[in-house]
Design an enzyme around this catalytic site. Structure first.
Site: not given
Ligand code: PEP
Ligand code: MG
Length: 822
Positions: A555, A591, A685, A708, A719, A755
Site C-alpha cells: 500500500r 499498488r 474492488e 475489503n 467500512r 489481497c
Molecule cells: C481491499 O480493499 O481489500 C484492499 C486490499 O485495499 P485497501 O484495504 O487498502 O483499501
Molecule cells: Mg481497497
C-alpha cells in the site's frame, strides 16, 4: 409528525396550555391548532371550528385531539362528522387531561411517535403527579423484558435544582428518541421500578429529585450510544440553564461493556492507557525546527487548503454518521462548523500571517484564537458559546496541519490504548512494544486502521462503545483480539485463562512456522501462492521470515501519509528498492496511490464530498492528479528495471480508466525503458470491475481482488462504520459470486489473487481456492497459518464446497456449509 388539536371552552386557556407545552420542545415545533371559545372572550366550543383546526394540522401521521370537558367532547365528536372518511380515519379523540396530556403529547409527537403512542402518553399524563402526591397507584408502565446480559447500564446524578421535572425530562425523551435502542430508567436512590425512557409521564413518576442517582439500562443496536448521550445530557445539567444549576459529575458511567468486534488477533492483559489529547489551539507551540525552517508561503497555503479540505471531509462524515441519531437542529452544529472553514475573516487573517512568513499552523492558530477570544468576550451568551465552536474546528484543522506523529500514544506508559477511533496514520505511528493492544470505541474491523494494527501485530478490538472511554487510566483489562472478548478488571482465573489461550496460539503458530518456507501445495498437488501485504521494509523483512512467496500488496500510500509534501521520484524509487531488498529481491506488487475514503492526504486537497468512499478515490484521483501518478509510475518503472515488480491500479471501475492508466504507464516506459518482467494488474474492488473482468482481462496480467472494498461496495456497508460493520461480511454469497465472476472473466488470460483481509481468514483460504483464486496475500503474520490450511485441502473437494457456498442465501449459511464440510 402527528398534529395536535386543542379543544377548549376558553381560548386563553388553550393558548396558555399550548405555550406551556411548546416550551418543552424548543426547536422542534409540533403542529398544534387551537379550536377554543366562540371568540376571544366568550366561552364555548364549535364543531366547525374544530374540524377546521383538524384540517390545519392533518398530515400523513394523523391528528390527536385533546379537549377539556362537557360540550367540548360532544363538539369534537361532531366535528368528525364533517370530515371525509379518509381524514376521519387519521383522527384520534383522546380522553387525556388537557394540560398534562397536552404537554406529554407534544413531547412525544416531537420525538416522531405515531398517533396511538402520542395519545397513550397523553392519557398517562397524570401519572407523575399521582405518584408524587401518592394519591393513586399508577399502572406500571410497560417495560421490555430482556435477559440481563443484553443490557448496558449507566448511572448519572440528577443535578437540576428542581429535579427531573417536566422540562429536563422532556429534554431527555427527545435526546433518546432518535437512537435505535430501548432505554429504561429507574430512580436508584429510591429503588424505584423501571420505566421506559420514551415515556415522559413514566419518567415523572420516578420522583427524581436533585441529588438523586438515576440508573439507565439500554439494549439494542445503539445501546451504548444511547447511554453516552444520556450521560452527556446529565453532564450538561439536562440543558437546564437556571443559575441554581450546579456543574454535575456523572457517576460510575460504566457497568457493562457490550459486544466489541474482533479486529486484530492477539491476547493482552494490562492497564488501560488513554491517548494523549490531540493538539489544541491553546497548547500549540511551534516546534524548534519549524521556527528556523523557511517555508514558502505558497506551500503553506497549499497545506492550509489541504487541512481545511480534510477537516471538511471529517465533519461531513460525522454529520452523515449522526444524521439518524440526533435531531436536525442539533445536527446543524456541523453546518456551523463547516461554515467556519470558509469564514472569510478567519481565513483572511490566516493568509495574512502566512504572507508575513508564518507557518500555516502558526498563522491558523493565532487567527483562530483571536476569533474565539473575540466571541468569548461578548456579553451575549449565545455568541460567546460560538467561541467554543471556533476552538473545536480550530483544533481539528490544527491536527491536520501537524504530522500525525504519536499523538495517540502514551510513550511513557506502556499499556492497552483506549481511544475513540484511530486514523491509519495514528495506527501506523503506534509502537507495538509500548502499545501491544488497542481498544476503540468506534471503528470497524475492515477500516484501514484495523488492518494496520493486524499487520503490526497489535491486538485490537473495535466498536467497543463509548463506555470504554470512561475506564480510569490504569484499570486492568484482558482482551482477545481474535474473539473480541474484553474483560474489565479480570479475576485471577480469567487472567490465567487468557494467558493459557495465548500459549496455545503460540504453540500452533510455531508449528506452522516450521514449514512456512515450503510452498503451499494442496493434497492433490495444486500450488496456491501465499503472499504478504507489506508496506515497509520492516514488514517486508517479517514477510520474508514468515515464508511469504511474494509481496502481494504494497500500500504505497503509507509512504505519502504523515508528511507535508509528496515524496519525489527518487525518494519513492529508493523506498521501493529498500522494500524489495528487505524481501530478498523477490517479487513485490506495488499498488499505485490509493487515497481518499478514510485516507485523506493533507497536501492533496480533495473536494468536499458527501460520500468520499464513492468519490475521488484510488485511480480516480490518480487520473485527476496525473502529475502524482506519473511520478509514481516513473519510480515504479525504475524500480522494476532493477528487481521483479508487479504494479496494480486501485479502484478501477471502467475499461476507460484502465486504458488511460496503461497509456500513462506506456508513456513513462517510453522514456525510462521497458522493464523485463513488469506485470500489470488492477485491484478488483468495485462490483463493476468484477462483472466486467472479461472486458478488462486482455489488458492485464492479473487481477487482485480487494475484498475489503468489494464487500463494502457490494453490501453498501461503509467500512469503518461500526453501525453497519456486521452487514459488511465478506462471507456474504454476493461477494463470493463476484469473486467467481472475476475468475470466470479472467478465463485463464489473467491470474486472480485476493489481497483483502478476507484472505487471512482460515475458513476463507480454502473457499477462495475452490472459487479459482490462485494467490492469497495476507498480513505477514498469517502467512504460515494460511499455508498450513491450504496444505490440508484437496482442490477437488474445495471446489465442491465453494459451489455449495455459492448456493447459500446468507453469510451465515456459507459459514455453516463450510463448517459441515470441514
Ligand atoms: C481491499 O480493499 O481489500 C484492499 C486490499 O485495499 P485497501 O484495504 O487498502 O483499501
Ligand atoms: Mg481497497
Amino acid at each position: 409528525m402527528v398534529g395536535i388539536v386543542v379543544v377548549s371552552h376558553s381560548r386563553a386557556l388553550a393558548r396558555a396550555a399550548v405555550e406551556l407545552a411548546q416550551e418543552m420542545t424548543p426547536g422542534r415545533p409540533v403542529p398544534v391548532a387551537v379550536a377554543a371559545g366562540l371568540d376571544e372572550n366568550t366561552l364555548g366550543t364549535d364543531a366547525v371550528a374544530i374540524a377546521g383546526a383538524i384540517g390545519e394540522v392533518d398530515g400523513d401521521a394523523g391528528v390527536v385531539v385533546l379537549m377539556d370537558l362537557g360540550s367540548a367532547v360532544l363538539s369534537a365528536e361532531m366535528a368528525l362528522e364533517f370530515l371525509e372518511d379518509e381524514a376521519r380515519g387519521r383522527v384520534l379523540l383522546c380522553s387525556a387531561p388537557l394540560v398534562e396530556g397536552l404537554v406529554a403529547a407534544v413531547v412525544t409527537a416531537a420525538g416522531g411517535a405515531g398517533r396511538a403512542e402520542v395519545a397513550a402518553e397523553a392519557r398517562n399524563g397524570l401519572a407523575g403527579k399521582q405518584s408524587q402526591l401518592d394519591d393513586t397507584v399508577a399502572d406500571p408502565l410497560p417495560v421490555v423484558s430482556e435477559p440481563a446480559a443484553q443490557w448496558s447500564t449507566a448511572r448519572v446524578r440528577v443535578t437540576p435544582a428542581h429535579g427531573l421535572h417536566a422540562r429536563p425530562a422532556a429534554r431527555l425523551v427527545a435526546e433518546l428518541r432518535a437512537v435505535a435502542a430501548t432505554v429504561e430508567l429507574r430512580n436508584a436512590t429510591t429503588d424505584s421500578a423501571w420505566v421506559s425512557a420514551a415515556s415522559l409521564s413514566g419518567i415523572t413518576t420516578l420522583g427524581l429529585r436533585s441529588g438523586h442517582d438515576m440508573e439507565a439500562r439500554a439494549t439494542g443496536e445503539q445501546a451504548r450510544s444511547a447511554l453516552a448521550r444520556l450521560t452527556a445530557l446529565a453532564g450538561r445539567n439536562f440543558d437546564e440553564t437556571s443559575s441554581a444549576a450546579v456543574r454535575p459529575e456523572p457517576v460510575n458511567t460504566v457497568s457493562t461493556v457490550g459486544t466489541p468486534l474482533p479486529a486484530a488477533p492477539g491476547i493482552a492483559v494490562g492497564p488501560v492507557r488513554h491517548a494523549n489529547p490531540g493538539p489544541t489551539l491553546a497548547s500549540y507551540t511551534p516546534s524548534p525546527p519549524e521556527n528556523v525552517q523557511k517555508h514558502s508561503p505558497q506551500l503553506q497555503k497549499q497545506a492550509l487548503e489541504a487541512a481545511l479540505a480534510a477537516t471538511r471531509i471529517q465533519i461531513v462524515e460525522l454529520r452523515e454518521r449522526l444524521a439518524h441519531q440526533v435531531p436536525a437542529d442539533e445536527a446543524a452544529i456541523f453546518d456551523a462548523h463547516l461554515a467556519l472553514l470558509d469564514d472569510p475573516a478567519l481565513l483572511g487573517t490566516t493568509l495574512t500571517g502566512i504572507e508575513a512568513g508564518q507557518l500555516a499552523a502558526q498563522a491558523w492558530v493565532s487567527a483562530a484564537l483571536q476569533a474565539a477570544e473575540q466571541l468569548e468576550r461578548l456579553d451575549d451568551e449565545y455568541l460567546a458559546a460560538r467561541g467554543a465552536d471556533v476552538r473545536a474546528v480550530g483544533d481539528q484543522v490544527l491536527a491536520e496541519l501537524l504530522p500525525p506523529s504519536a499523538a495517540t500514544q502514551n510513550h511513557s506508559a506502556p499499556g492497552i490504548l483506549v481511544v475513540e477511533d484511530l486514523t491509519p496514520g495514528q495506527a501506523a505511528a503506534l509502537d507495538p512494544d509500548v502499545t501491544p493492544a488497542v481498544i476503540t470505541a468506534y471503528g470497524s474491523p475492515s477500516g484501514h486502521a484495523a488492518i494496520l494494527t493486524r499487520a503490526r501485530g497489535i491486538a485490537a478490538i473495535v466498536a467497543a462503545g463509548t463506555d470504554v472511554l470512561d475506564l480510569p487510566d490504569g484499570t486492568t483489562v484482558a482482551l482477545d483480539g481474535t474473539t473480541g472478548e474484553l474483560v474489565i478488571s479480570p479475576s485471577p482465573e480469567v487472567v490465567a485463562d487468557f494467558t493459557a489461550r495465548a500459549e496455545t496460539a503460540r504453540v500452533a503458530g510455531e508449528s506452522a512456522l516450521r514449514s512456512a518456507h515450503q510452498p503451499a501445495l494442496t493434497r492433490d498437488g495444486f500450488r496456491i501462492l501465499v503472499g504478504a501485504n507489506a508496506s515497509t521494509p520492516a514488514e517486508a523483512t517479517a514477510a520474508r521470515a514468515m515464508g511469504a512467496d511474494l509481496i502481494g500488496l504494497v500500500r504505497t500510500e503509507f509512504l505519502f501519509l504523515g508528511r507535508e509534501t509528496a515524496p519525489g521520484v527518487d525518494e519513492q524509487e529508493s523506498a521501493y528498492l529498500d522494500l524489495a531488498d528487505a524481501f530478498g529481491g523477490e517479487r513485490i506488487t506495488l499498488r499505485t496511490l490509493d487515497v481518499g475514503g478514510d485516507k485523506p492526504l493533507s497536501y492533496v486537497p480533495l473536494p468536499a464530498e458527501a460520500n468520499p468512499f464513492l468519490g475521488t478515490r484510488g485511480l480516480r484521483l490518480g487520473l485527476r492528479r496525473t502529475d502524482l501518478l506519473t511520478d509514481q509510475l516513473r519510480a515504479i518503472v525504475r524500480t522494476a528495471r532493477q528487481t521483479p515488480v508487479s504494479v496494480m491500479f486501485p479502484m478501477v471501475s471502467t475499461l476507460d480508466e484502465l486504458l488511460t492508466a496503461r497509456r500513462l504507464l506506456n508513456d513513462v516506459m517510453a522514456g525510462e525503458g521497458t522493464p523485463l518482467g513488469l506485470q500489470v494488474g488492477i485491484m478488483v474492488e468495485v462490483p463493476a470491475a468484477a462483472l466486467k473482468s472479461a472486458a478488462l482481462a486482455p489488458y492485464v496480467d492479473f487481477f487482485s481482488i480487494g475484498t475489503n472494498d468489494l464487500t463494502q461496495y457490494t453490501l453498501a456497508a461503509e467500512r469503518g462504520n461500526e453501525a453497519v460493520a456486521a452487514l459488511g461480511d465478506p462471507f456474504d454469497p454476493a461477494v463470493l459470486h463476484l469473486v467467481r465472476a472475476t475468475v470466470n472473466g479472467a478465463a485463464g488470460q489473467a491470474e486472480v489473487a485476493v489481497c483483502g483481509e478476507f484472505a487471512a481468514d482460515v475458513r476463507a483460504g480454502a473457499l477462495l481456492a475452490g472459487l479459482g483464486v490462485t494467490e492469497l496475500s495476507v498480513n505477514p503474520r498469517s502467512v504460515p497459518q494460511i499455508k498450513q490450511t491450504i496444505r490440508q485441502q484437496d482442490l477437488g473437494e474445495v471446489r465442491e464446497s465453494a459451489a455449495q457456498a455459492l448456493l447459500s442465501a446468507s453469510a451465515q449459511e456459507v459459514r455453516e456449509s463450510l463448517r459441515r464440510r470441514s
